[in-house]
Motif scaffolding. Structure first.
Motif, short mmCIF file in Angstrom:
data_model
loop_
_atom_site.label_atom_id
_atom_site.label_comp_id
_atom_site.label_asym_id
_atom_site.label_seq_id
_atom_site.Cartn_x
_atom_site.Cartn_y
_atom_site.Cartn_z
N SER A 78 0.82 -1.20 0.00
CA SER A 78 0.00 0.00 0.00
C SER A 78 0.86 1.25 0.00
CB SER A 78 -0.94 0.01 1.21
OG SER A 78 -0.18 0.03 2.39
N GLU A 299 -4.96 3.76 6.88
CA GLU A 299 -4.30 3.93 5.59
C GLU A 299 -3.17 2.92 5.38
OE1 GLU A 299 -3.23 7.93 4.58
OE2 GLU A 299 -4.84 8.75 5.80
N GLN A 303 -5.01 -1.54 1.53
CA GLN A 303 -6.17 -1.23 0.71
C GLN A 303 -6.22 -2.17 -0.48
OE1 GLN A 303 -3.85 0.87 1.71
NE2 GLN A 303 -4.68 2.90 2.19
#
Ligand SMILES: [Zn+2]
Length: 306
Positions: A78, A299, A303
């Protein structure tokens, strides 16, 4: 109290004489007011005494296993979208004390709150975190290898699936809003694959991510999460095994090195006065100074992996 903790540690050491060299066991927060397995779940006040005992336990445990340093699962992918190293910071064990939780919300960077279920100010903190644009996750109590009480809502290895799932749901529904979960203690339970499968099935159904605090070298949590399509990431460094300014800075610097090396790092601390004061001092201007950006833990959890 110290004698009891040391005795329990001796039993743990005897049972785990051959730990993996690069990993650590860290149940990171013994419950100083409910060490007896027979004692009713007790609310742990955030007092200097409780802090001192917790720190003492962490120091003892880590003395036996050394500091964990490992690459985070999945997270490096990510981070490819940005060449800027990122650091996720979580403060565990919140929910007992409002002012300390509020200080985490007010940090000058998006620090994530990990809140214990069935605690006095859990709902208030989660609501205020959400209102402030911060992330709150459930700090899920799990059985540890030293038979210390993990506190209210704990999941134990001897629970049948029905009891396990009912307890888990009671925790997940206890306060909101939450976007993910990490483990409180759990050096025993996270090593059990069936129970980790039960956990991840529930998290998948609710679209929640999991942060493995890695309190055991043999944790199965990340593997189970991966298999069940649950977005996840693992802890790299504990910030406050020791509370001296030098030790806090040293642990923080290790996390920065990890972030620069791997693109991301996950740092976990606790609501000690020293820890909060350190973060309040070091976070302003961090990105300009060190080139590492602090981001919400959501975050960093891979993802696109769901
Ligand atoms: Zn904890």
């Amino acid at each position: 109290m110290k004698r009891i903790a040391l005795g329990l540690l001796a039993l743990m050491l005897a049972a785990c004489s051959d730990p993996a060299p690069e990993t650590a066991v860290n149940d990171e927060s013994p419950d100083p007011v409910s060490e007896s397995a027979d004692a009713p779940p007790a609310v742990r006040p955030a007092t200097p005494d409780a802090d001192r005992l917790r720190v003492e336990w962490m120091r003892i445990e880590h003395g036996g296993w050394g500091q964990a340093e490992h690459k985070p699962a999945l997270a490096s992918e990510s981070a490819e979208a940005s060449d800027r190293p990122t650091l996720g910071i979580i403060i565990d064990d919140l929910g007992h004390n409002y002012s300390r939780g509020r200080r985490v919300i007010d940090m000058p960077a998006p620090v994530t709150l990990a809140i214990l279920p069935h605690t006095a100010v859990a709902a208030r903190l989660a609501k205020e975190a959400n209102a402030a644009g911060r992330i709150a996750i459930l700090h899920l109590p799990m059985q540890n290898g030293a038979n210390l009480s993990p506190g209210p809502g704990a999941l134990f290895a001897d629970m049948d699936r029905e009891t396990f799932s009912a307890t888990l749901r009671g925790n997940l529904d206890d306060f909101g809003p939450i976007v993910g979960v990490n483990n409180h203690m759990g050096s025993l339970l996270t090593t059990l694959r069936p129970q980790m499968n039960w956990l991840m099935e529930e998290l998948r159904g609710r679209d929640l991510f999991f942060v493995d605090s890695r309190t055991s070298a043999q944790t199965q949590a990340a593997v189970a999460a991966q298999e069940h399509g649950v977005a996840h990431v693992s802890r790299n460094v504990f910030l406050d095994n020791e509370l001296t300014p030098q030790a806090l800075q040293s642990a923080f610097d290790r996390a920065l090195v990890e972030a620069r090396t791997n693109g991301v790092a996950v740092l976990i601390g606790h609501p000690h006065e020293q820890t909060l004061a350190f973060l309040e001092q070091v976070l302003p201007g961090l990105e300009q100074r060190e080139g590492v950006q602090v981001v919400a833990i959501g975050e960093l959890v891979g993802q696109g992996k769901r």
